[in-house]
Design an enzyme around this catalytic site. Structure first.
Site, mmCIF file in Angstrom:
data_model
loop_
_atom_site.group_PDB
_atom_site.id
_atom_site.type_symbol
_atom_site.label_atom_id
_atom_site.label_comp_id
_atom_site.label_asym_id
_atom_site.label_seq_id
_atom_site.Cartn_x
_atom_site.Cartn_y
_atom_site.Cartn_z
ATOM 1 N N PHE A 78 0.846 -1.202 0.000
ATOM 2 C CA PHE A 78 0.000 0.000 0.000
ATOM 3 C C PHE A 78 0.876 1.245 0.000
ATOM 4 C CE2 PHE A 78 -3.532 2.705 1.557
ATOM 5 C CZ PHE A 78 -4.469 2.309 0.626
ATOM 6 N N GLY A 110 2.033 8.084 -15.268
ATOM 7 C CA GLY A 110 1.587 8.934 -14.163
ATOM 8 C C GLY A 110 0.820 8.088 -13.179
ATOM 9 N N LYS A 166 10.442 -4.966 -18.810
ATOM 10 C CA LYS A 166 9.130 -4.997 -19.483
ATOM 11 C C LYS A 166 9.209 -5.800 -20.788
ATOM 12 C CE LYS A 166 7.667 -0.587 -17.515
ATOM 13 N NZ LYS A 166 7.753 0.878 -17.702
ATOM 14 N N GLU A 178 13.760 9.439 -10.949
ATOM 15 C CA GLU A 178 14.048 9.106 -9.544
ATOM 16 C C GLU A 178 15.365 9.761 -9.123
ATOM 17 O OE1 GLU A 178 12.255 7.096 -7.515
ATOM 18 O OE2 GLU A 178 10.755 6.694 -9.059
ATOM 19 N N LYS A 183 6.560 -5.937 -10.828
ATOM 20 C CA LYS A 183 7.099 -6.563 -12.049
ATOM 21 C C LYS A 183 7.872 -7.843 -11.744
ATOM 22 C CE LYS A 183 7.612 -1.975 -14.053
ATOM 23 N NZ LYS A 183 7.831 -1.060 -12.913
#
Ligand SMILES: NC(=O)c1ccc[n+]([C@@H]2O[C@H](COP(=O)([O-])OP(=O)(O)OC[C@H]3O[C@@H](n4cnc5c(N)ncnc54)[C@H](OP(=O)(O)O)[C@@H]3O)[C@@H](O)[C@H]2O)c1
Length: 343
Positions: free
Chosen positions: A13, A325, A228, A213, A128
């Site tokens: 969370f 986003g 990915k 980042e 991922k």
């Protein structure tokens, strides 16, 4: 419309998990009216505790709790998380896994995903790690129990990739994937071109804007694109592929010939992930390339992304869009939740 009550839990969370809770709560009315889904958040788990209520938690209040920097152990009535099985025995229809990505072991997300399937719940992955190491296996485990796994947020989020290739090219055989899958690097490359900035200057600008980042290596060295690309390639081309197979070069080391070609106006630099399958096997690469005008990737500026799939029966299909986003990631996860509820 008949309402179908659907209980879900968010494990992890943080930024993504709380954005999903907030977004799903904002869209609750639309889900009821359009899809007949009464979506209830019954559990939320961080590293300290779990908030749990079978009748449904106040998802907006929980998201605000997290956004104000508080942990779930301070949430009134929070329970010690214990292990995944104990929590999932309480009964849920879907588990969203939004834990930190571990690309070596997939843990703790992989254990949660497996436990969710064993407990009879659909799984929606943002993490991922489990997708990279075990998406085809998790899908098989889920299918054997009449369940589904959503993984949109692991492979482009609001840019549909996996689902487009599987659904819209069904029956064909995918031979090639090419994709721009990382908004941060695409934004840095766009700033370099549009404003004549060096890589370092553009990176600092992207960091100041909160796009890159503080430690940008995962994005700029091409790791995110490689992860990915591997998830997509394992799902669409060959499940035996691994991240180690990717020949990777990031935008921190743009080859002179690529920079020169772009400077001469022969195209725009993009960080492209490519998978090509032929009789010899499958080759996976991530590298900065010059994309000529006329190629769909030429138009993909800033935080946009894109993917092209080439198949024997359908030729080439390209999708463009899916800006990165928080809202876009949450929307992609909610899309997967809607999808797993479909009969
Ligand atoms: N950010 C994006 O735009 C984006 C997009 C697509 C996919 N993703 C993926 O989504 C995942 C979550 O990203 P994020 O940005 O939300 O990360 P984050 O803000 O660091 O949140 C991670 C959450 O996982 C919890 N957690 C860590 N270890 C745990 C454990 N052992 N048991 C239970 N909870 C644990 C953390 O709890 P504490 O707060 O108590 O530490 C935190 O609530 C990552 O795998 C990321 O790659 C992110």
């Amino acid at each position: 419309m008949t309402q179908h009550s659907f209980r879900y839990t968010i494990v992890g969370f943080g930024n993504v998990g709380s954005a999903v809770a907030r977004h799903a709560a904002e869209r609750a009315e639309r889900l009821r009216k359009r899809y007949g889904i009464d979506l209830r958040l019954v559990g939320a788990v961080d590293s300290t505790a779990a908030a749990w209520d079978e009748r449904g938690l106040d998802a907006t209040a929980l998201a605000e709790w997290r956004e104000s920097g508080r942990k779930l152990r301070e949430w009134p009535g929070a329970i010690r998380p214990g292990d995944a099985n104990q929590l999932l025995e309480r009964g849920v229809e879907c588990v969203v896994v939004a834990l930190p990505t571990n690309r070596e072991t997939g843990e703790p997300g992989l254990t949660w995903a497996r436990a969710a399937i064993a407990a009879g719940a659909h799984v929606v992955l943002a993490d991922k790690g489990p997708a990279l190491l075990a998406l085809p296996e998790l899908e098989a485990e889920a299918a054997a129990r009449g369940l589904r796994v959503g993984a949109s947020a692991t492979v482009g989020s609001a840019l549909p990739t996996l689902t487009v290739a599987r659904r819209e090219m069904a029956g064909g055989e995918i031979r090639e994937i090419a994709a721009i899958l990382n908004g941060t690097t695409n934004m840095i490359l766009t700033l370099m071109r549009d404003e004549g900035l060096s890589f370092g200057e553009a990176l600092s600008r992207a960091q100041a804007a909160g796009v890159a980042e503080p430690d940008p290596s995962y994005d700029v060295e091409g790791w995110d694109t490689a992860v990915k690309l591997t998830i997509l390639s394992r799902a669409l081309l060959d499940p035996s592929l691994s991240l180690d197979a990717v020949a990777r070069r990031g935008i921190d080391e743009i080859p002179d010939e690529v920079a020169a070609a772009a400077a001469e106006g022969r195209g725009r630099i993009r960080l492209v992930g490519r998978a090509r399958r032929d009789a010899e096997g499958t080759t996976l690469t991530v590298a900065p390339e010059v994309v000529a005008e006329g190629d769909p990737f030429y138009l993909v500026d800033g935080l946009l992304k894109a993917a092209k799939f080439v198949s024997d029966d359908f030729g080439e299909l390209a999708v463009l869009g899916g800006a990165s986003g928080r809202r876009d990631v949450a929307a992609a996860i909610l899309k997967d939740i809607i999808e797993v509820t479909r009969p």
